[in-house]
Write a protein that holds these residues in place. Sequence first.
Motif, PDB file in Angstrom:
ATOM      1  N   PRO A 167       0.717  -0.807   0.074  1.00 51.61           N
ATOM      2  CA  PRO A 167      -0.124  -0.183  -0.349  1.00 51.61           C
ATOM      3  C   PRO A 167       0.976   1.168   0.036  1.00 51.61           C
ATOM      4  O   PRO A 167       1.487   1.570   0.880  1.00 51.61           O
ATOM      5  CB  PRO A 167      -1.276  -0.559   1.642  1.00 51.61           C
ATOM      6  N   LEU A 168       1.342   1.749  -0.859  1.00 58.75           N
ATOM      7  CA  LEU A 168       1.785   2.873  -1.295  1.00 58.75           C
ATOM      8  C   LEU A 168       1.214   4.150  -0.932  1.00 58.75           C
ATOM      9  O   LEU A 168       2.326   5.276  -0.162  1.00 58.75           O
ATOM     10  CB  LEU A 168       1.714   3.342  -2.467  1.00 58.75           C
ATOM     11  N   ASN A 169       0.205   4.548  -0.568  1.00 55.38           N
ATOM     12  CA  ASN A 169      -1.128   5.731   0.351  1.00 55.38           C
ATOM     13  C   ASN A 169       0.416   6.887  -0.279  1.00 55.38           C
ATOM     14  O   ASN A 169       0.495   6.777  -1.539  1.00 55.38           O
ATOM     15  CB  ASN A 169      -0.199   5.307   2.112  1.00 55.38           C
TER      16      ASN A 169
ATOM     17  N   TYR B 168      11.881  15.190   2.380  1.00 60.54           N
ATOM     18  CA  TYR B 168      10.116  15.119   2.949  1.00 60.54           C
ATOM     19  C   TYR B 168      10.002  16.420   3.580  1.00 60.54           C
ATOM     20  O   TYR B 168       9.052  16.401   4.773  1.00 60.54           O
ATOM     21  CB  TYR B 168       9.578  14.300   2.340  1.00 60.54           C
ATOM     22  N   GLY B 169      10.809  15.661   4.359  1.00 61.47           N
ATOM     23  CA  GLY B 169      10.913  15.840   6.376  1.00 61.47           C
ATOM     24  C   GLY B 169      10.387  14.786   7.183  1.00 61.47           C
ATOM     25  O   GLY B 169       9.247  13.242   6.805  1.00 61.47           O
TER      26      GLY B 169
ATOM     27  N   SER C  53       3.919  12.801   5.605  1.00 67.74           N
ATOM     28  CA  SER C  53       3.626  11.497   5.533  1.00 67.74           C
ATOM     29  C   SER C  53       3.909  10.651   4.687  1.00 67.74           C
ATOM     30  O   SER C  53       4.169   9.213   4.869  1.00 67.74           O
ATOM     31  CB  SER C  53       1.509  12.390   5.035  1.00 67.74           C
ATOM     32  N   GLN C  54       4.986  10.878   3.245  1.00 69.35           N
ATOM     33  CA  GLN C  54       5.476   9.569   3.064  1.00 69.35           C
ATOM     34  C   GLN C  54       6.036   9.677   3.879  1.00 69.35           C
ATOM     35  O   GLN C  54       6.807   7.480   3.518  1.00 69.35           O
ATOM     36  CB  GLN C  54       6.703  10.650   1.676  1.00 69.35           C
ATOM     37  N   TYR C  55       6.663  10.053   4.899  1.00 69.64           N
ATOM     38  CA  TYR C  55       8.431   9.106   6.033  1.00 69.64           C
ATOM     39  C   TYR C  55       7.758   8.279   6.519  1.00 69.64           C
ATOM     40  O   TYR C  55       8.349   7.260   7.040  1.00 69.64           O
ATOM     41  CB  TYR C  55       9.122  10.625   6.489  1.00 69.64           C
TER      42      TYR C  55
ATOM     43  N   ALA D 144       5.986   4.875   4.438  1.00 69.57           N
ATOM     44  CA  ALA D 144       7.898   4.197   4.046  1.00 69.57           C
ATOM     45  C   ALA D 144       8.164   3.598   5.660  1.00 69.57           C
ATOM     46  O   ALA D 144       8.706   2.429   5.380  1.00 69.57           O
ATOM     47  CB  ALA D 144       9.254   5.584   3.693  1.00 69.57           C
ATOM     48  N   THR D 145       8.242   4.117   6.897  1.00 72.39           N
ATOM     49  CA  THR D 145       8.373   3.320   8.653  1.00 72.39           C
ATOM     50  C   THR D 145       7.665   2.411   8.474  1.00 72.39           C
ATOM     51  O   THR D 145       8.456   1.392   8.896  1.00 72.39           O
ATOM     52  CB  THR D 145       8.338   4.973   9.084  1.00 72.39           C
ATOM     53  N   ALA D 146       6.506   2.683   8.441  1.00 68.48           N
ATOM     54  CA  ALA D 146       5.422   1.141   8.465  1.00 68.48           C
ATOM     55  C   ALA D 146       5.392   0.587   7.955  1.00 68.48           C
ATOM     56  O   ALA D 146       5.452  -1.097   7.899  1.00 68.48           O
ATOM     57  CB  ALA D 146       4.282   2.142   8.559  1.00 68.48           C
TER      58      ALA D 146
END
Length: 352
Positions: free
Chosen positions: A171-173, A228-229, A233-235, A238-240
């Motif tokens: 799920p790329l979100n 992105y910081g 939301s991207q970070y 990706a962490t999840a």
Amino acid sequence: FPQFDPFLSFLTTISSVQGDSLTILQAPEYVSFQKGDWPISGEKIPDMVALTMGFSVQEDLSWPGLRAGPLFQRPRANVLVVVRGVDSLALPESVASYPLENPVPFTLDSVAETVHTLFAEDTPVVLQLAPSEERLYMLGKANAVFEDLPVTLQQIRARLSQDGSVLASLPLNSLSRNAEADLLFLSEVQVLHDITALLQRHRHLAKDHSPDLYSLELSGLEELGRRYGQDSSQYQDATAILANVLQKFGEDLFGLYGDSAVVEVVTVKNFEVPHTRKSRSILESKQISNPGSPYNLAYKYNFEYAVIFNIVLWLMIILALAVIVISYNLWNMDPGYDSIIYRMTNQKIRLD
């Protein structure tokens, strides 16, 4: 890959132990890791890996997190994954987790050399990989098993567009398939997936008597945080994703090796000391040290040098003393009494 809730996984990450950490993702029962908040220095991780595999180290590891195990029962593989750009990941099914202090850059070159030296005839699998740097080192059977593994970023991105890509199951979100930083992160996830797939295709590697060593370095999260910081939301997505992928990666490898593998995850936000490592070329030679180095570098130190030196030294001393004693006795020998040849000759002369 299993379905998961990124937000819940992110909350678990926040509630976990803050700071750089060493997480034991999988370990057999006979490799005993004690639960506790005992910090371990980054430079001691190669020694810890060597001890879990049953190898000796130059200096004793005075760290209570690892207890001595059975002498004749050792894991068949050790898998170390270094994740840069995050201090901790939500890995709820891990065996133990420890704070990481003094997070200096380290490598498992010494462990790889020990494996190569002790099990050269058995051709163990040694794989060291950093996709972001396009750095790959393979030894033994790894040359045949992972020869089709995409290494360069161009190869990995081409792999993402093929059948069986992780893009179809993740799920790329908020992650994009076109952004450079996002593709780097997804490429590293694809490499983890391909390593597992290749090992499942060559299950016989996990049944031999030689231990295997895997060392992977992932920096996709670090690039996403820079782009992105870390509050983006991207970070967070990706962490999840990476936490769940690593959990499944560890379970798959642990199962492939018959529950006889140690899987560690090191999470480092930033390395303390700037360090530039000499990258190895793709599909480097099988030898760890390069005798034909244009820089005329010395060979790597072998820890058996002291043993060999003492054996040769004392053998030479014993032989030298033996020659001296024999020469002295021959020089002071009385032919009439000490030599049966002369004694018989004198007797014959007298009879004649």
